[in-house]
Design a protein around this motif. Structure first.
Motif: not given
Length: 117
Positions: A43-52
């Motif tokens: 989830v952390a990586e996904l949030c960084r990827k989408h800047a959220i």
């Protein structure tokens, strides 16, 4: 009379961030949540990827799951699409015009009958 205070650098940056905040469409939110459900990345990586923010992701995830839960439990009430709303507005406009036309015709006939008496 109060003079306005000069904004501090922190408030200036906050104002810029507030005015340039990204707005995600429903489809974008769904794609991000679905990507997390596939569990290919954290989830952390996904949030960084989408800047959220992670809190934003978890809010979307909860809303997504709640909507699915309501739908599966038989709650079939749904929001009308914009096309449906536009179609209903057009139909409403036509009906109002028809009623107005009938009222005018009724008044004309009523007046003509009053004159004949």
């Amino acid at each position: 009379m109060k003079t306005p205070r000069k904004p501090t650098p922190e408030t200036y940056i906050k104002d810029i961030r507030r005015k340039t905040r990204r707005i995600f469409t429903a489809e974008q939110k769904i794609l991000i949540v679905m990507e997390a459900l596939r569990a290919e990345t954290s989830v952390a990586e996904l949030c960084r990827k989408h800047a959220i923010q992670e809190s934003t992701f978890y809010k979307w995830n909860k809303e997504f799951l709640e909507a699915g839960k309501k739908r599966l439990s038989g709650d079939v009430v749904r929001e009308a699409t914009s096309d449906e709303v536009n179609q209903l507005r057009e139909e409403n406009r036509k009906l109002k015009e028809t009623v107005a036309d009938l009222v005018i015709r009724y008044d004309i006939i009523k007046k003509s009958l009053d004159i004949m008496d």
